[in-house]
Design an enzyme around this catalytic site. Sequence first.
Site, PDB file in Angstrom:
ATOM      1  N   HIS A 125     -22.223  -3.054-122.044  1.00 42.06           N
ATOM      2  CA  HIS A 125     -22.275  -4.514-122.157  1.00 42.06           C
ATOM      3  C   HIS A 125     -22.398  -4.975-123.595  1.00 42.06           C
ATOM      4  CE1 HIS A 125     -26.629  -4.441-122.904  1.00 42.06           C
ATOM      5  NE2 HIS A 125     -26.822  -3.777-121.776  1.00 42.06           N
ATOM      6  N   CYS A 142     -28.739   1.055-120.658  1.00 45.44           N
ATOM      7  CA  CYS A 142     -27.308   0.772-120.739  1.00 45.44           C
ATOM      8  C   CYS A 142     -26.741   1.224-122.087  1.00 45.44           C
ATOM      9  CB  CYS A 142     -27.062  -0.725-120.572  1.00 45.44           C
ATOM     10  SG  CYS A 142     -27.510  -1.356-118.944  1.00 45.44           S
TER      11      CYS A 142
END
Length: 167
Positions: A125, A142
């Site tokens: 992301h 992430c």
Amino acid sequence: MQRRMLLTGLSALALLSACGGDSTKFKNYNGAPVTQIQVFKKDRKMYLFSGDQVVKTYDIALGGQPVGPKQFEGDGRTPEGVYYIDGRNPNSAYHLSIRVSYPNPQQVAFAESKGRNPGGDIFIHGENNADKRGKKDWTAGCIAVTDAQIEEIYSMVLNGTPIFIYP
């Protein structure tokens, strides 16, 4: 009659474009197809490949506890292993995001054998400056890139693309 049809068509077009959201973050990609992603956690690098050729290289940020594979929800680690891109979120709190298929069945079984949850919601992301707070590795597990980079990646990487995450 033609004028009425024209007005109806223009009205529908206006409504559709109003519902489209921020179209500036959605890029077009016409290059070689991305056939795999390789992430090297230690080097903080991510490579997009087409066949055996590197198409693009990115510097990345990881989970706040980047050493070792992710095992449990909340451990701050980024997974290691072979996964697939299995979804996308155009309305992500992190600009755009594409989902990594963690956990696999073995990781679920291991966590459950310890009475724990393996976690999930692992994505590649963009940024969320509130979370960065000047840290090198700031995600909850992430893989993060800049907003401009995730726009590019989002356009290049299709669902089903394998991702290899190395220590």
